[in-house]
Design a protein around this motif. Structure first.
Motif, short mmCIF file in Angstrom:
data_model
loop_
_atom_site.label_atom_id
_atom_site.label_comp_id
_atom_site.label_asym_id
_atom_site.label_seq_id
_atom_site.Cartn_x
_atom_site.Cartn_y
_atom_site.Cartn_z
N ILE A 81 0.84 -1.20 0.00
CA ILE A 81 0.00 0.00 0.00
C ILE A 81 0.87 1.25 0.00
N LEU A 82 1.91 1.28 0.84
CA LEU A 82 2.80 2.43 0.92
C LEU A 82 3.53 2.65 -0.40
N ASP A 83 4.03 1.57 -0.98
CA ASP A 83 4.71 1.67 -2.28
C ASP A 83 3.77 2.23 -3.35
N ALA A 84 2.55 1.71 -3.37
CA ALA A 84 1.57 2.15 -4.37
C ALA A 84 1.23 3.62 -4.19
N ALA A 85 1.10 4.06 -2.96
CA ALA A 85 0.76 5.46 -2.70
C ALA A 85 1.85 6.40 -3.21
N VAL A 86 3.10 6.05 -2.96
CA VAL A 86 4.21 6.88 -3.45
C VAL A 86 4.25 6.88 -4.97
N GLN A 87 4.04 5.73 -5.58
CA GLN A 87 4.07 5.64 -7.05
C GLN A 87 2.97 6.50 -7.67
N VAL A 88 1.77 6.44 -7.10
CA VAL A 88 0.67 7.24 -7.65
C VAL A 88 0.95 8.72 -7.48
N LEU A 89 1.43 9.12 -6.29
CA LEU A 89 1.76 10.52 -6.05
C LEU A 89 2.81 11.02 -7.04
N ALA A 90 3.88 10.25 -7.20
CA ALA A 90 5.00 10.67 -8.04
C ALA A 90 4.63 10.69 -9.52
N GLU A 91 3.83 9.71 -9.95
CA GLU A 91 3.55 9.55 -11.38
C GLU A 91 2.28 10.28 -11.83
N GLU A 92 1.29 10.38 -10.92
CA GLU A 92 -0.01 10.91 -11.34
C GLU A 92 -0.42 12.18 -10.60
N GLY A 93 0.28 12.50 -9.49
CA GLY A 93 -0.01 13.73 -8.76
C GLY A 93 -0.97 13.53 -7.60
N TYR A 94 -1.06 14.56 -6.77
CA TYR A 94 -1.86 14.49 -5.55
C TYR A 94 -3.34 14.28 -5.83
N SER A 95 -3.87 14.98 -6.80
CA SER A 95 -5.31 14.88 -7.06
C SER A 95 -5.72 13.47 -7.47
N GLU A 153 -3.72 10.35 6.14
CA GLU A 153 -2.89 9.46 6.96
C GLU A 153 -2.09 8.52 6.07
N LEU A 154 -2.72 7.98 5.05
CA LEU A 154 -2.05 7.07 4.12
C LEU A 154 -0.92 7.76 3.37
N LEU A 155 -1.19 8.92 2.77
CA LEU A 155 -0.19 9.57 1.93
C LEU A 155 0.99 10.08 2.74
N VAL A 156 0.72 10.65 3.90
CA VAL A 156 1.82 11.13 4.75
C VAL A 156 2.67 9.96 5.23
N ALA A 157 2.02 8.88 5.66
CA ALA A 157 2.76 7.71 6.13
C ALA A 157 3.61 7.12 5.01
N ALA A 158 3.06 7.06 3.82
CA ALA A 158 3.77 6.46 2.69
C ALA A 158 5.04 7.24 2.36
N GLU A 178 4.58 16.76 -4.11
CA GLU A 178 3.13 16.81 -4.32
C GLU A 178 2.40 17.13 -3.00
N LEU A 179 2.85 16.52 -1.92
CA LEU A 179 2.20 16.77 -0.62
C LEU A 179 2.48 18.18 -0.13
N TRP A 180 3.71 18.64 -0.26
CA TRP A 180 4.05 20.00 0.21
C TRP A 180 3.19 21.04 -0.50
N LEU A 181 3.03 20.90 -1.81
CA LEU A 181 2.25 21.87 -2.56
C LEU A 181 0.76 21.78 -2.21
N ALA A 182 0.26 20.56 -2.08
CA ALA A 182 -1.16 20.38 -1.76
C ALA A 182 -1.48 20.91 -0.37
N ALA A 183 -0.52 20.81 0.57
CA ALA A 183 -0.75 21.24 1.95
C ALA A 183 -0.96 22.74 2.07
N ARG A 184 -0.55 23.50 1.06
CA ARG A 184 -0.77 24.96 1.08
C ARG A 184 -2.25 25.30 1.15
#
Length: 206
Positions: free
Chosen positions: A24-38, A65-70, A117-123
């Motif tokens: 799950i953690l691996d998948a979350a990072v892959q989706v964030l990096a490849e497809e973006g936060y949205s 919780e998932l995205l930050v943990a990942a 992606e998380l830093w920008l979305a957190a704004r």
């Protein structure tokens, strides 16, 4: 059933849970990096990880919780790997060069893009910002410990060390951000020579 038998029965279950969480953690990072936060919804991560909805929610109660943990789990793992992957010479100048190269390499990983992606979305997301800040502070402490080990105790004891590390990290992160657009080769990054020279001047100068 004996306690030993109970323990043996629990181990495969626990091992499966650990593997599922890692997927799950691996998948979350892959989706964030490849497809973006949205795009990094719990449904998308669930699909990428190949797990059921219930399984994902068993490990992580919310998207934030998932995205930050990942991001922070894998960032910490990557920082630990730096100490294994890099050859750290004893000679101070060569040690600085090796440490700078290792620090720069960590900014080229998918986990960096996921973090961005998380830093920008957190704004614009108060809930995400509240979830992110405590773990960012912890990661800052972990990063400093890794830097101290990369450079070695003698160089890390210099009074300029911590402020130099902050400057290098922010400069490297800013430079790495442009790579998401330019697609340049990080191996030939011209700032590497500048970062090495600055570190040598600050840590080896009298």
């Amino acid at each position: 059933m004996s306690e030993a038998a109970n323990g043996s029965a629990r181990r495969p279950v626990q091992e499966r849970a650990v593997r599922t969480q890692a997927a799950i953690l691996d998948a979350a990072v892959q989706v964030l990096a490849e497809e973006g936060y949205s795009a990094a919804t719990t449904v998308r991560v669930q699909e990428r990880a190949g797990v059921s909805r219930g399984r994902l929610l068993h490990h992580f109660r919310s998207r934030n919780e998932l995205l930050v943990a990942a991001v922070h789990h894998l960032a910490a793992a990557r920082l630990d790997e730096l100490l294994v992957d890099v050859d750290l010479p004893d000679e101070p100048g060569a040690r600085i060069d090796a440490a700078i190269a290792a620090m720069w390499s960590s900014n080229g990983q998918p986990v960096y893009l996921a973090s961005l992606e998380l830093w920008l979305a957190a704004r614009h997301d108060e809930g995400l910002r509240e979830a992110l800040l405590p773990t960012e502070r912890r990661m800052g402490g972990i990063l400093l410990e890794i830097q101290q080990r990369l450079f070695g105790p003698a160089l890390a004891a210099r009074p300029e060390f911590e402020s130099l590390m902050e400057l290098l990290v922010t400069s490297m992160r800013g430079t790495a951000m442009t790579y998401a657009i330019t697609g340049a080769d990080p191996v030939s990054e011209p700032n590497l020579a500048l970062w090495r020279a600055l570190a040598r001047e600050q840590l080896l100068g009298d």
